[in-house]
Design a protein around this motif. Structure first.
Motif, PDB file in Angstrom:
ATOM      1  N   LEU A   1      -4.526  17.619   1.071  1.00 37.10           N
ATOM      2  CA  LEU A   1      -5.413  16.989   0.098  1.00 37.10           C
ATOM      3  C   LEU A   1      -6.689  17.792  -0.110  1.00 37.10           C
ATOM      4  CD1 LEU A   1      -4.982  13.240   1.114  1.00 37.10           C
ATOM      5  CD2 LEU A   1      -4.182  14.331  -0.984  1.00 37.10           C
ATOM      6  N   ILE A   2      -7.292  18.267   0.972  1.00 34.34           N
ATOM      7  CA  ILE A   2      -8.539  19.024   0.839  1.00 34.34           C
ATOM      8  C   ILE A   2      -8.275  20.387   0.212  1.00 34.34           C
ATOM      9  CG2 ILE A   2     -10.377  20.170   2.152  1.00 34.34           C
ATOM     10  CD1 ILE A   2     -10.398  17.780   4.020  1.00 34.34           C
ATOM     11  N   GLY A   3      -7.182  21.050   0.601  1.00 32.10           N
ATOM     12  CA  GLY A   3      -6.848  22.325  -0.013  1.00 32.10           C
ATOM     13  C   GLY A   3      -6.618  22.196  -1.507  1.00 32.10           C
ATOM     14  N   ALA A   4      -5.845  21.194  -1.908  1.00 34.17           N
ATOM     15  CA  ALA A   4      -5.604  20.973  -3.334  1.00 34.17           C
ATOM     16  C   ALA A   4      -6.892  20.607  -4.058  1.00 34.17           C
ATOM     17  CB  ALA A   4      -4.560  19.867  -3.516  1.00 34.17           C
ATOM     18  N   GLY A   5      -7.696  19.739  -3.445  1.00 32.02           N
ATOM     19  CA  GLY A   5      -8.936  19.308  -4.073  1.00 32.02           C
ATOM     20  C   GLY A   5      -9.924  20.448  -4.267  1.00 32.02           C
TER      21      GLY A   5
ATOM     22  N   GLY B   1     -22.997   5.485   8.563  1.00 36.34           N
ATOM     23  CA  GLY B   1     -21.588   5.813   8.724  1.00 36.34           C
ATOM     24  C   GLY B   1     -21.123   6.868   7.729  1.00 36.34           C
ATOM     25  N   SER B   2     -19.823   7.120   7.736  1.00 42.27           N
ATOM     26  CA  SER B   2     -19.258   8.176   6.896  1.00 42.27           C
ATOM     27  C   SER B   2     -19.441   7.891   5.411  1.00 42.27           C
ATOM     28  CB  SER B   2     -17.767   8.351   7.206  1.00 42.27           C
ATOM     29  OG  SER B   2     -17.573   8.763   8.539  1.00 42.27           O
ATOM     30  N   ALA B   3     -19.318   6.632   5.018  1.00 43.06           N
ATOM     31  CA  ALA B   3     -19.436   6.300   3.591  1.00 43.06           C
ATOM     32  C   ALA B   3     -20.837   6.593   3.068  1.00 43.06           C
ATOM     33  CB  ALA B   3     -19.076   4.832   3.373  1.00 43.06           C
ATOM     34  N   GLY B   4     -21.855   6.210   3.838  1.00 46.96           N
ATOM     35  CA  GLY B   4     -23.227   6.467   3.418  1.00 46.96           C
ATOM     36  C   GLY B   4     -23.544   7.946   3.364  1.00 46.96           C
ATOM     37  N   ARG B   5     -23.083   8.692   4.354  1.00 42.37           N
ATOM     38  CA  ARG B   5     -23.321  10.139   4.356  1.00 42.37           C
ATOM     39  C   ARG B   5     -22.602  10.814   3.198  1.00 42.37           C
ATOM     40  NH1 ARG B   5     -22.522  11.381  10.858  1.00 42.37           N
ATOM     41  NH2 ARG B   5     -24.208   9.994  11.582  1.00 42.37           N
TER      42      ARG B   5
ATOM     43  N   TYR C   1      -9.858  10.019   9.363  1.00 46.95           N
ATOM     44  CA  TYR C   1      -9.683  10.978   8.282  1.00 46.95           C
ATOM     45  C   TYR C   1      -9.378  10.314   6.936  1.00 46.95           C
ATOM     46  CZ  TYR C   1      -4.673  10.208   7.773  1.00 46.95           C
ATOM     47  OH  TYR C   1      -3.458   9.647   7.502  1.00 46.95           O
ATOM     48  N   GLU C   2      -9.173   9.008   6.930  1.00 52.16           N
ATOM     49  CA  GLU C   2      -8.622   8.348   5.738  1.00 52.16           C
ATOM     50  C   GLU C   2      -9.485   8.517   4.490  1.00 52.16           C
ATOM     51  OE1 GLU C   2      -6.472   6.792   9.156  1.00 52.16           O
ATOM     52  OE2 GLU C   2      -8.594   7.142   8.731  1.00 52.16           O
ATOM     53  N   ILE C   3     -10.748   8.877   4.661  1.00 54.68           N
ATOM     54  CA  ILE C   3     -11.620   9.061   3.502  1.00 54.68           C
ATOM     55  C   ILE C   3     -11.156  10.213   2.616  1.00 54.68           C
ATOM     56  CG2 ILE C   3     -13.259  10.661   4.575  1.00 54.68           C
ATOM     57  CD1 ILE C   3     -15.503   9.031   3.247  1.00 54.68           C
ATOM     58  N   VAL C   4     -10.337  11.128   3.177  1.00 53.57           N
ATOM     59  CA  VAL C   4      -9.864  12.271   2.377  1.00 53.57           C
ATOM     60  C   VAL C   4      -8.924  11.829   1.260  1.00 53.57           C
ATOM     61  CG1 VAL C   4     -10.067  13.852   4.331  1.00 53.57           C
ATOM     62  CG2 VAL C   4      -7.872  12.799   3.842  1.00 53.57           C
ATOM     63  N   TYR C   5      -8.379  10.630   1.339  1.00 57.86           N
ATOM     64  CA  TYR C   5      -7.499  10.159   0.274  1.00 57.86           C
ATOM     65  C   TYR C   5      -8.246   9.982  -1.046  1.00 57.86           C
ATOM     66  CZ  TYR C   5      -3.752   9.424   3.646  1.00 57.86           C
ATOM     67  OH  TYR C   5      -2.768   9.619   4.581  1.00 57.86           O
TER      68      TYR C   5
ATOM     69  N   ILE D   1     -17.789  15.996   4.780  1.00 57.22           N
ATOM     70  CA  ILE D   1     -18.006  14.900   5.729  1.00 57.22           C
ATOM     71  C   ILE D   1     -16.825  14.747   6.667  1.00 57.22           C
ATOM     72  CG2 ILE D   1     -16.985  13.012   4.389  1.00 57.22           C
ATOM     73  CD1 ILE D   1     -20.262  12.854   6.372  1.00 57.22           C
ATOM     74  N   THR D   2     -15.636  15.183   6.250  1.00 51.95           N
ATOM     75  CA  THR D   2     -14.439  15.018   7.073  1.00 51.95           C
ATOM     76  C   THR D   2     -14.211  16.186   8.015  1.00 51.95           C
ATOM     77  OG1 THR D   2     -13.423  13.753   5.281  1.00 51.95           O
ATOM     78  CG2 THR D   2     -11.976  14.498   7.047  1.00 51.95           C
ATOM     79  N   VAL D   3     -14.233  17.404   7.472  1.00 51.41           N
ATOM     80  CA  VAL D   3     -13.871  18.571   8.287  1.00 51.41           C
ATOM     81  C   VAL D   3     -14.928  19.667   8.282  1.00 51.41           C
ATOM     82  CG1 VAL D   3     -11.409  18.166   7.988  1.00 51.41           C
ATOM     83  CG2 VAL D   3     -12.607  19.653   6.368  1.00 51.41           C
ATOM     84  N   GLY D   4     -15.942  19.590   7.427  1.00 53.19           N
ATOM     85  CA  GLY D   4     -16.958  20.624   7.382  1.00 53.19           C
ATOM     86  C   GLY D   4     -16.804  21.522   6.161  1.00 53.19           C
ATOM     87  N   ALA D   5     -17.547  22.625   6.188  1.00 52.12           N
ATOM     88  CA  ALA D   5     -17.594  23.536   5.045  1.00 52.12           C
ATOM     89  C   ALA D   5     -16.440  24.530   5.096  1.00 52.12           C
ATOM     90  CB  ALA D   5     -18.925  24.288   5.031  1.00 52.12           C
TER      91      ALA D   5
END
Length: 313
Positions: free
Chosen positions: A53-57, A100-104, A178-182, A235-239
Protein backbone atom coordinates in the motif's frame (compact mmCIF):
# COMPACT_ATOMS: atom_id res chain seq x y z
CA UNK A 1 4.76 -7.41 -20.63
CA UNK A 2 2.25 -6.36 -17.97
CA UNK A 3 1.60 -10.01 -17.11
CA UNK A 4 5.34 -10.44 -16.64
CA UNK A 5 5.51 -7.52 -14.21
CA UNK A 6 2.51 -8.92 -12.33
CA UNK A 7 4.34 -12.25 -12.04
CA UNK A 8 7.42 -10.48 -10.66
CA UNK A 9 5.23 -8.68 -8.12
CA UNK A 10 3.59 -11.90 -6.96
CA UNK A 11 6.99 -13.55 -6.65
CA UNK A 12 8.29 -10.67 -4.52
CA UNK A 13 5.21 -10.96 -2.29
CA UNK A 14 5.89 -14.68 -1.75
CA UNK A 15 9.56 -14.03 -0.92
CA UNK A 16 8.61 -11.22 1.46
CA UNK A 17 6.34 -13.58 3.41
CA UNK A 18 9.06 -16.21 3.81
CA UNK A 19 12.13 -14.04 4.54
CA UNK A 20 12.86 -12.69 8.00
CA UNK A 21 14.72 -13.18 11.26
CA UNK A 22 12.69 -16.35 11.59
CA UNK A 23 12.42 -18.01 8.16
CA UNK A 24 9.07 -19.53 7.29
CA UNK A 25 8.50 -22.53 5.08
CA UNK A 26 5.34 -23.42 3.22
CA UNK A 27 5.59 -26.93 4.66
CA UNK A 28 5.20 -25.51 8.17
CA UNK A 29 2.06 -23.64 7.18
CA UNK A 30 0.57 -26.64 5.41
CA UNK A 31 1.30 -28.79 8.47
CA UNK A 32 -0.58 -26.28 10.65
CA UNK A 33 2.37 -25.19 12.79
CA UNK A 34 0.78 -22.75 15.29
CA UNK A 35 3.96 -20.71 15.75
CA UNK A 36 4.45 -20.34 11.99
CA UNK A 37 0.85 -19.24 11.50
CA UNK A 38 1.18 -16.70 14.32
CA UNK A 39 4.29 -15.23 12.67
CA UNK A 40 2.51 -15.12 9.33
CA UNK A 41 -0.70 -13.46 10.52
CA UNK A 42 0.68 -11.15 13.20
CA UNK A 43 3.83 -9.96 11.42
CA UNK A 44 4.44 -11.03 7.81
CA UNK A 45 0.99 -10.36 6.32
CA UNK A 46 0.63 -6.91 7.98
CA UNK A 47 4.14 -6.05 6.80
CA UNK A 48 3.34 -7.18 3.26
CA UNK A 49 0.12 -5.14 3.22
CA UNK A 50 1.96 -2.05 4.47
CA UNK A 51 4.73 -2.47 1.89
CA UNK A 52 2.32 -2.85 -1.02
CA UNK A 53 0.00 0.00 0.00
CA UNK A 54 2.74 2.49 0.88
CA UNK A 55 4.81 1.61 -2.18
CA UNK A 56 1.83 2.06 -4.48
CA UNK A 57 0.74 5.23 -2.70
CA UNK A 58 4.16 6.89 -2.84
CA UNK A 59 4.57 6.08 -6.54
CA UNK A 60 1.14 7.54 -7.31
CA UNK A 61 2.01 10.63 -5.21
CA UNK A 62 5.11 11.14 -7.29
CA UNK A 63 3.30 11.03 -10.61
CA UNK A 64 0.63 13.45 -9.33
CA UNK A 65 3.25 15.97 -8.19
CA UNK A 66 5.11 15.63 -11.48
CA UNK A 67 1.98 16.58 -13.42
CA UNK A 68 1.13 19.43 -11.05
CA UNK A 69 4.61 20.97 -11.27
CA UNK A 70 5.22 19.74 -14.86
CA UNK A 71 8.62 18.35 -13.94
CA UNK A 72 9.73 14.71 -14.04
CA UNK A 73 12.16 15.00 -11.13
CA UNK A 74 9.67 15.98 -8.42
CA UNK A 75 8.24 13.78 -5.65
CA UNK A 76 7.55 14.28 -1.91
CA UNK A 77 11.26 13.84 -1.06
CA UNK A 78 12.34 16.50 -3.57
CA UNK A 79 9.58 19.04 -2.93
CA UNK A 80 9.70 19.43 0.85
CA UNK A 81 6.54 17.41 1.55
CA UNK A 82 8.32 14.58 3.33
CA UNK A 83 10.28 16.93 5.59
CA UNK A 84 7.17 18.98 6.32
CA UNK A 85 5.30 15.85 7.40
CA UNK A 86 8.12 15.00 9.82
CA UNK A 87 7.97 18.53 11.23
CA UNK A 88 4.21 18.20 11.69
CA UNK A 89 4.62 14.96 13.63
CA UNK A 90 7.22 16.55 15.92
CA UNK A 91 4.92 19.50 16.59
CA UNK A 92 2.09 17.09 17.42
CA UNK A 93 4.34 15.13 19.80
CA UNK A 94 5.08 18.32 21.75
CA UNK A 95 1.75 20.15 21.62
CA UNK A 96 -0.55 17.12 21.92
CA UNK A 97 1.43 14.14 23.27
CA UNK A 98 -1.77 12.21 23.97
CA UNK A 99 -3.28 12.69 20.52
CA UNK A 100 -2.16 9.29 19.24
CA UNK A 101 -1.48 8.28 15.65
CA UNK A 102 -4.61 9.93 14.26
CA UNK A 103 -3.77 13.33 15.72
CA UNK A 104 -0.16 13.17 14.57
CA UNK A 105 -1.23 12.11 11.10
CA UNK A 106 -3.67 15.01 10.87
CA UNK A 107 -1.01 17.58 11.74
CA UNK A 108 1.49 15.91 9.41
CA UNK A 109 -1.14 16.11 6.65
CA UNK A 110 -1.67 19.84 7.25
CA UNK A 111 2.07 20.58 7.24
CA UNK A 112 2.67 18.46 4.12
CA UNK A 113 -0.21 20.04 2.21
CA UNK A 114 0.90 23.57 3.14
CA UNK A 115 4.54 22.92 2.24
CA UNK A 116 3.62 21.27 -1.08
CA UNK A 117 1.27 24.16 -2.00
CA UNK A 118 4.01 26.68 -1.19
CA UNK A 119 6.53 24.75 -3.30
CA UNK A 120 4.14 24.68 -6.28
CA UNK A 121 3.56 28.43 -5.91
CA UNK A 122 7.31 29.12 -5.83
CA UNK A 123 8.03 27.03 -8.92
CA UNK A 124 5.16 28.59 -10.88
CA UNK A 125 6.29 32.09 -9.95
CA UNK A 126 9.96 31.86 -10.92
CA UNK A 127 9.33 30.04 -14.27
CA UNK A 128 12.44 27.85 -14.37
CA UNK A 129 13.44 26.62 -17.82
CA UNK A 130 16.00 24.05 -16.67
CA UNK A 131 14.06 21.04 -15.37
CA UNK A 132 16.96 19.87 -13.20
CA UNK A 133 16.87 23.09 -11.14
CA UNK A 134 13.33 22.37 -9.91
CA UNK A 135 14.24 19.31 -7.77
CA UNK A 136 17.42 21.13 -6.65
CA UNK A 137 15.27 23.96 -5.31
CA UNK A 138 12.97 21.34 -3.78
CA UNK A 139 15.89 19.66 -2.03
CA UNK A 140 17.07 23.02 -0.68
CA UNK A 141 13.54 23.80 0.45
CA UNK A 142 13.28 20.39 2.11
CA UNK A 143 16.65 20.87 3.81
CA UNK A 144 15.37 24.06 5.42
CA UNK A 145 12.28 22.24 6.69
CA UNK A 146 14.42 19.32 7.89
CA UNK A 147 16.71 21.72 9.76
CA UNK A 148 13.68 23.32 11.40
CA UNK A 149 12.44 19.87 12.41
CA UNK A 150 15.79 18.90 13.94
CA UNK A 151 16.09 22.22 15.76
CA UNK A 152 12.54 21.86 17.09
CA UNK A 153 13.29 18.30 18.23
CA UNK A 154 16.53 19.42 19.89
CA UNK A 155 14.83 22.27 21.75
CA UNK A 156 12.18 19.90 23.11
CA UNK A 157 14.55 17.01 23.83
CA UNK A 158 12.93 14.59 21.37
CA UNK A 159 15.75 14.41 18.84
CA UNK A 160 16.45 10.77 19.69
CA UNK A 161 12.79 9.91 19.18
CA UNK A 162 12.93 11.62 15.81
CA UNK A 163 15.95 9.58 14.75
CA UNK A 164 14.00 6.40 15.49
CA UNK A 165 11.70 6.83 12.50
CA UNK A 166 13.78 9.15 10.33
CA UNK A 167 15.08 6.49 7.93
CA UNK A 168 11.93 4.42 7.58
CA UNK A 169 11.56 0.97 9.07
CA UNK A 170 8.93 -1.73 8.51
CA UNK A 171 10.11 -3.89 11.42
CA UNK A 172 7.62 -2.12 13.70
CA UNK A 173 4.67 -3.11 11.52
CA UNK A 174 2.65 -5.76 13.37
CA UNK A 175 -1.02 -6.57 13.71
CA UNK A 176 -2.83 -3.74 15.48
CA UNK A 177 -0.10 -1.19 14.73
CA UNK A 178 -0.40 -0.59 10.99
CA UNK A 179 -4.07 -0.43 10.00
CA UNK A 180 -3.90 3.31 9.32
CA UNK A 181 -2.05 2.51 6.07
CA UNK A 182 -5.34 1.34 4.56
CA UNK A 183 -6.11 5.04 4.07
CA UNK A 184 -3.79 4.93 1.08
CA UNK A 185 -6.16 2.56 -0.74
CA UNK A 186 -8.92 5.17 -1.31
CA UNK A 187 -6.18 7.67 -2.24
CA UNK A 188 -4.96 5.38 -5.04
CA UNK A 189 -8.54 4.77 -6.20
CA UNK A 190 -9.33 8.51 -6.17
CA UNK A 191 -6.12 9.18 -8.10
CA UNK A 192 -7.27 6.76 -10.79
CA UNK A 193 -10.66 8.49 -10.99
CA UNK A 194 -8.87 11.83 -11.43
CA UNK A 195 -6.26 10.35 -13.80
CA UNK A 196 -7.57 12.05 -16.93
CA UNK A 197 -7.70 15.42 -15.15
CA UNK A 198 -4.15 15.04 -13.89
CA UNK A 199 -3.03 14.18 -17.43
CA UNK A 200 -4.60 17.41 -18.71
CA UNK A 201 -3.10 19.26 -15.73
CA UNK A 202 0.36 18.30 -16.96
CA UNK A 203 -0.23 20.28 -20.17
CA UNK A 204 -0.09 23.58 -18.27
CA UNK A 205 -2.55 26.00 -16.74
CA UNK A 206 -3.47 27.72 -20.00
CA UNK A 207 -4.31 24.55 -21.93
CA UNK A 208 -6.00 22.90 -18.93
CA UNK A 209 -8.22 25.94 -18.31
CA UNK A 210 -8.96 26.20 -22.03
CA UNK A 211 -10.20 22.59 -22.00
CA UNK A 212 -12.61 23.45 -19.18
CA UNK A 213 -10.62 22.01 -16.29
CA UNK A 214 -10.86 23.67 -12.88
CA UNK A 215 -7.11 24.16 -12.55
CA UNK A 216 -6.93 25.38 -8.95
CA UNK A 217 -9.42 22.79 -7.74
CA UNK A 218 -7.60 19.92 -9.47
CA UNK A 219 -4.22 21.06 -8.11
CA UNK A 220 -5.70 21.29 -4.61
CA UNK A 221 -7.22 17.81 -4.89
CA UNK A 222 -3.91 16.38 -6.11
CA UNK A 223 -1.90 17.98 -3.30
CA UNK A 224 -4.43 16.72 -0.74
CA UNK A 225 -4.10 13.15 -2.03
CA UNK A 226 -0.32 13.49 -1.82
CA UNK A 227 -0.48 14.91 1.72
CA UNK A 228 -2.70 12.08 2.98
CA UNK A 229 -0.39 9.39 1.59
CA UNK A 230 2.81 11.03 2.84
CA UNK A 231 1.35 11.62 6.30
CA UNK A 232 0.18 8.00 6.56
CA UNK A 233 3.51 6.58 5.41
CA UNK A 234 5.62 8.77 7.70
CA UNK A 235 3.47 8.14 10.79
CA UNK A 236 3.47 4.38 10.14
CA UNK A 237 6.97 3.50 8.96
CA UNK A 238 8.94 6.76 8.60
CA UNK A 239 10.46 8.61 5.67
CA UNK A 240 11.04 6.67 2.44
CA UNK A 241 12.55 8.67 -0.44
CA UNK A 242 12.70 8.33 -4.25
CA UNK A 243 9.94 5.73 -4.78
CA UNK A 244 7.69 8.41 -6.25
CA UNK A 245 10.46 9.66 -8.50
CA UNK A 246 11.97 6.53 -10.02
CA UNK A 247 8.88 4.49 -10.86
CA UNK A 248 6.83 7.19 -12.66
CA UNK A 249 9.83 8.07 -14.83
CA UNK A 250 10.53 4.46 -15.76
CA UNK A 251 6.87 3.84 -16.57
CA UNK A 252 6.62 7.06 -18.61
CA UNK A 253 9.66 6.07 -20.67
CA UNK A 254 7.97 2.80 -21.62
CA UNK A 255 4.24 3.59 -21.68
CA UNK A 256 3.91 7.39 -21.96
CA UNK A 257 2.13 9.96 -19.81
CA UNK A 258 -1.55 9.03 -20.15
CA UNK A 259 -2.30 8.37 -16.48
CA UNK A 260 -5.56 6.61 -17.15
CA UNK A 261 -3.52 3.91 -18.86
CA UNK A 262 -0.29 4.00 -16.82
CA UNK A 263 -1.43 4.69 -13.25
CA UNK A 264 -2.09 0.99 -12.41
CA UNK A 265 1.40 0.17 -13.70
CA UNK A 266 2.89 2.99 -11.60
CA UNK A 267 1.15 1.67 -8.48
CA UNK A 268 2.29 -1.89 -9.18
CA UNK A 269 5.85 -0.73 -9.85
CA UNK A 270 6.00 1.30 -6.64
CA UNK A 271 4.84 -1.67 -4.59
CA UNK A 272 7.35 -3.98 -6.33
CA UNK A 273 10.25 -1.57 -5.77
CA UNK A 274 9.48 -1.20 -2.08
CA UNK A 275 9.17 -4.98 -1.72
CA UNK A 276 12.56 -5.43 -3.39
CA UNK A 277 14.20 -2.82 -1.14
CA UNK A 278 12.68 -4.41 1.96
CA UNK A 279 13.84 -7.91 0.98
CA UNK A 280 17.37 -6.62 0.33
CA UNK A 281 17.36 -4.87 3.70
CA UNK A 282 16.44 -8.12 5.45
CA UNK A 283 19.13 -10.15 3.64
CA UNK A 284 22.18 -7.84 3.56
CA UNK A 285 23.14 -8.36 7.22
CA UNK A 286 20.86 -11.31 8.01
CA UNK A 287 19.46 -11.98 10.61
CA UNK A 288 19.59 -8.25 11.35
CA UNK A 289 17.80 -5.68 9.23
CA UNK A 290 18.84 -2.55 7.35
CA UNK A 291 16.16 0.21 7.52
CA UNK A 292 14.32 0.45 4.25
CA UNK A 293 15.04 4.18 4.11
CA UNK A 294 18.70 3.31 3.48
CA UNK A 295 18.08 0.71 0.79
CA UNK A 296 15.40 2.78 -0.97
CA UNK A 297 17.50 5.92 -0.70
CA UNK A 298 20.62 4.22 -2.06
CA UNK A 299 18.91 2.51 -4.99
CA UNK A 300 16.68 5.50 -5.69
CA UNK A 301 19.61 7.92 -5.56
CA UNK A 302 21.57 5.93 -8.14
CA UNK A 303 18.55 5.75 -10.44
CA UNK A 304 17.89 9.48 -9.97
CA UNK A 305 21.42 10.35 -11.06
CA UNK A 306 21.09 8.04 -14.05
CA UNK A 307 17.79 9.68 -15.05
CA UNK A 308 19.25 13.20 -14.73
CA UNK A 309 22.27 12.28 -16.88
CA UNK A 310 20.01 10.62 -19.45
CA UNK A 311 17.68 13.63 -19.61
CA UNK A 312 20.59 16.04 -19.96
CA UNK A 313 22.08 14.00 -22.82
Amino acid sequence: MRAGWLGVFIGLCAVSLMVGARPLQWAQLVAGDASAWLTLTASRLPRLAALVLIGAGLAVCGVILQHVVRNKFVEPATSGGLDAAKLGILVAMVLAPGAGSAGRMLLALVFCFGASALFVAIIQRIHLRNSVLVPVIGLMYGSVLSALAEFYAYRHNILQSMQGWLLGDFSRVVQGNYEIVYLTLPVVLASYLYAQRFTVLGMGEGIASGLGLNYVGTVTAGLMLVAVTVAVSVITVGAIPFVGLVIPNLVALRYGDNLQRTLPIVALGGAALLLLCDILGRLIIYPFEVPIGLTAGSLGGVLLLALIVWRQR
